[in-house]
Each structure stands twice: as C-alpha cells, then as structure tokens.
Write a protein that holds these residues in place. Structure first.
Motif, PDB file in Angstrom:
ATOM      1  N   UNK A  14     -40.850 -29.136  69.553  1.00 57.96           N
ATOM      2  CA  UNK A  14     -39.152 -29.451  70.359  1.00 57.96           C
ATOM      3  C   UNK A  14     -38.906 -30.790  69.630  1.00 57.96           C
ATOM      4  N   UNK A  15     -39.364 -31.613  68.498  1.00 62.85           N
ATOM      5  CA  UNK A  15     -38.988 -31.984  67.909  1.00 62.85           C
ATOM      6  C   UNK A  15     -38.112 -31.371  66.750  1.00 62.85           C
ATOM      7  N   UNK A  16     -38.373 -30.283  66.020  1.00 62.34           N
ATOM      8  CA  UNK A  16     -37.512 -29.797  65.005  1.00 62.34           C
ATOM      9  C   UNK A  16     -36.026 -29.727  66.277  1.00 62.34           C
ATOM     10  N   UNK A  17     -36.439 -28.614  67.294  1.00 65.18           N
ATOM     11  CA  UNK A  17     -35.249 -28.779  67.896  1.00 65.18           C
ATOM     12  C   UNK A  17     -34.332 -29.867  68.279  1.00 65.18           C
ATOM     13  N   UNK A  18     -35.022 -31.356  68.751  1.00 68.92           N
ATOM     14  CA  UNK A  18     -34.110 -31.641  68.729  1.00 68.92           C
ATOM     15  C   UNK A  18     -33.616 -32.610  67.298  1.00 68.92           C
ATOM     16  N   UNK A  19     -34.013 -32.461  66.396  1.00 68.64           N
ATOM     17  CA  UNK A  19     -33.497 -33.032  64.661  1.00 68.64           C
ATOM     18  C   UNK A  19     -32.209 -31.706  64.243  1.00 68.64           C
ATOM     19  N   UNK A  20     -32.462 -31.016  65.255  1.00 68.86           N
ATOM     20  CA  UNK A  20     -31.629 -29.957  64.556  1.00 68.86           C
ATOM     21  C   UNK A  20     -30.146 -30.662  65.716  1.00 68.86           C
ATOM     22  N   UNK A  21     -30.222 -30.687  66.539  1.00 69.23           N
ATOM     23  CA  UNK A  21     -29.167 -31.122  67.313  1.00 69.23           C
ATOM     24  C   UNK A  21     -28.876 -32.113  66.871  1.00 69.23           C
ATOM     25  N   UNK A  22     -29.515 -33.456  66.462  1.00 67.33           N
ATOM     26  CA  UNK A  22     -28.437 -34.540  66.110  1.00 67.33           C
ATOM     27  C   UNK A  22     -27.651 -34.540  64.696  1.00 67.33           C
ATOM     28  N   UNK A  23     -28.405 -33.079  63.626  1.00 70.71           N
ATOM     29  CA  UNK A  23     -27.699 -32.358  62.436  1.00 70.71           C
ATOM     30  C   UNK A  23     -26.118 -31.852  62.986  1.00 70.71           C
ATOM     31  N   UNK A  24     -26.103 -30.850  63.520  1.00 64.23           N
ATOM     32  CA  UNK A  24     -24.701 -30.540  64.791  1.00 64.23           C
ATOM     33  C   UNK A  24     -24.352 -32.150  64.903  1.00 64.23           C
ATOM     34  N   UNK A  25     -24.859 -32.684  65.476  1.00 63.84           N
ATOM     35  CA  UNK A  25     -23.548 -34.066  66.190  1.00 63.84           C
ATOM     36  C   UNK A  25     -23.343 -34.673  64.194  1.00 63.84           C
ATOM     37  N   UNK A  26     -24.231 -35.060  63.786  1.00 68.21           N
ATOM     38  CA  UNK A  26     -23.815 -35.372  62.345  1.00 68.21           C
ATOM     39  C   UNK A  26     -22.484 -34.400  61.375  1.00 68.21           C
ATOM     40  N   UNK A  27     -23.018 -33.707  61.617  1.00 67.85           N
ATOM     41  CA  UNK A  27     -21.986 -32.204  60.989  1.00 67.85           C
ATOM     42  C   UNK A  27     -20.122 -32.191  61.890  1.00 67.85           C
ATOM     43  N   UNK A  28     -20.755 -32.304  62.948  1.00 67.16           N
ATOM     44  CA  UNK A  28     -19.113 -32.824  63.304  1.00 67.16           C
ATOM     45  C   UNK A  28     -18.367 -33.767  63.471  1.00 67.16           C
ATOM     46  N   UNK A  39     -22.348 -25.258  59.581  1.00 66.30           N
ATOM     47  CA  UNK A  39     -23.455 -25.650  59.826  1.00 66.30           C
ATOM     48  C   UNK A  39     -23.411 -25.788  61.053  1.00 66.30           C
ATOM     49  N   UNK A  40     -22.816 -26.008  61.980  1.00 72.04           N
ATOM     50  CA  UNK A  40     -22.940 -25.750  63.516  1.00 72.04           C
ATOM     51  C   UNK A  40     -23.620 -24.591  63.679  1.00 72.04           C
ATOM     52  N   UNK A  41     -22.673 -23.711  63.623  1.00 70.98           N
ATOM     53  CA  UNK A  41     -23.122 -22.087  63.538  1.00 70.98           C
ATOM     54  C   UNK A  41     -24.665 -21.925  63.020  1.00 70.98           C
ATOM     55  N   UNK A  42     -24.562 -21.656  61.955  1.00 75.93           N
ATOM     56  CA  UNK A  42     -25.811 -21.866  61.298  1.00 75.93           C
ATOM     57  C   UNK A  42     -27.292 -22.751  61.941  1.00 75.93           C
ATOM     58  N   UNK A  43     -26.560 -23.755  61.927  1.00 71.47           N
ATOM     59  CA  UNK A  43     -28.044 -24.807  63.223  1.00 71.47           C
ATOM     60  C   UNK A  43     -28.563 -24.037  64.342  1.00 71.47           C
ATOM     61  N   UNK A  44     -27.225 -23.332  64.970  1.00 70.68           N
ATOM     62  CA  UNK A  44     -27.216 -22.794  66.488  1.00 70.68           C
ATOM     63  C   UNK A  44     -28.796 -21.664  65.819  1.00 70.68           C
ATOM     64  N   UNK A  45     -28.390 -20.628  64.602  1.00 72.02           N
ATOM     65  CA  UNK A  45     -29.124 -19.365  64.276  1.00 72.02           C
ATOM     66  C   UNK A  45     -30.339 -19.999  63.917  1.00 72.02           C
ATOM     67  N   UNK A  46     -30.912 -21.120  63.901  1.00 72.04           N
ATOM     68  CA  UNK A  46     -32.230 -21.748  63.495  1.00 72.04           C
ATOM     69  C   UNK A  46     -33.048 -21.886  64.663  1.00 72.04           C
ATOM     70  N   UNK A  47     -32.005 -22.414  65.547  1.00 74.89           N
ATOM     71  CA  UNK A  47     -32.738 -22.734  67.016  1.00 74.89           C
ATOM     72  C   UNK A  47     -33.164 -22.183  67.699  1.00 74.89           C
ATOM     73  N   UNK A  48     -32.329 -20.280  67.394  1.00 71.67           N
ATOM     74  CA  UNK A  48     -32.407 -19.632  68.508  1.00 71.67           C
ATOM     75  C   UNK A  48     -33.705 -19.090  67.908  1.00 71.67           C
ATOM     76  N   UNK A  49     -33.880 -18.781  66.564  1.00 71.42           N
ATOM     77  CA  UNK A  49     -35.089 -18.652  66.043  1.00 71.42           C
ATOM     78  C   UNK A  49     -36.413 -19.558  66.443  1.00 71.42           C
ATOM     79  N   UNK A  50     -36.343 -20.490  66.725  1.00 70.85           N
ATOM     80  CA  UNK A  50     -37.888 -21.475  66.311  1.00 70.85           C
ATOM     81  C   UNK A  50     -37.495 -20.676  68.230  1.00 70.85           C
ATOM     82  N   UNK A  51     -36.304 -20.423  68.830  1.00 73.96           N
ATOM     83  CA  UNK A  51     -37.147 -20.615  70.749  1.00 73.96           C
ATOM     84  C   UNK A  51     -38.413 -19.173  70.316  1.00 73.96           C
ATOM     85  N   UNK A  52     -37.210 -18.783  70.181  1.00 76.38           N
ATOM     86  CA  UNK A  52     -37.380 -17.332  70.038  1.00 76.38           C
ATOM     87  C   UNK A  52     -38.982 -16.188  69.681  1.00 76.38           C
ATOM     88  N   UNK A  53     -39.340 -17.761  68.777  1.00 81.17           N
ATOM     89  CA  UNK A  53     -40.299 -17.122  67.843  1.00 81.17           C
ATOM     90  C   UNK A  53     -41.505 -18.354  68.808  1.00 81.17           C
TER      91      UNK A  53
END
Length: 91
Positions: A14-28, A39-53
């Motif tokens: 969950x902390x990784x997911x929250x950190x990746x959300x802030x990374x997406x916001x910072x990128x924008x 970068x936002x699409x790549x981060x979304x892909x990483x978040x999807x993989x984290x949730x799936x796994x």
C-alpha cells in the motif's frame, strides 16, 4: 488457504502504491506534457502489476492462471490496435 510464509506485506504494498500516486502527481506538475503522460502510464502499469501480484494473490498461483489473465488482455490490446484507425479516421 496460503500459509503465513506466503502472505504479502499489505501495508508495504500500500505504501508503494501511495508513493507511486504521488510520483504521478509530481510528474504532472514538474514534467512536460509528453513526458508526464508517458511516466503516468508506466506508473499505472507498475501499480496494476503490484495489485495483481499481491492483492489478487497471483504471485502464488500456477502459470495457467497467468494465462487466464494475460490472454484476454492481449485480445483487448489487439482489438484496440486493429480498430484504432476506424476510431480516429472516421468521417
């Protein structure tokens, strides 16, 4: 049911997911539009993989279950690319 040895650390994920959300916001905010979108699409892909796994427990499943997840996604991707000209170039 899985044993405790195979249980993912949900809080850490969950902390990784929250950190990746802030990374997406910072990128924008700080990157150019094209770089931010990439970068936002790549981060979304990483978040999807984290949730799936971790949350869907695919990390501990047999490879056949991976095929049941991946094959429909590939079909959707093929259809999107095949039908893309119809969506974009219609009159």
């Amino acid at each position: 049911m899985t044993s405790d040895a195979h249980r993912p650390n949900y809080f850490l994920v969950w902390l990784w997911l929250v950190g990746l959300v802030f990374l997406s916001i910072g990128a924008s905010v700080f990157l150019s539009k094209g770089a931010a979108i990439l970068l936002i699409f790549l981060v979304a892909l990483v978040k999807a993989v984290l949730v799936l796994l971790n949350y869907m427990h695919l990390k501990f499943e047999r490879p056949l279950l991976y095929a049941l997840v991946i094959v429909p996604l590939l079909i959707v991707a093929i259809l999107i690319f095949a039908l893309f000209p119809d969506f974009v170039l219609h009159n």
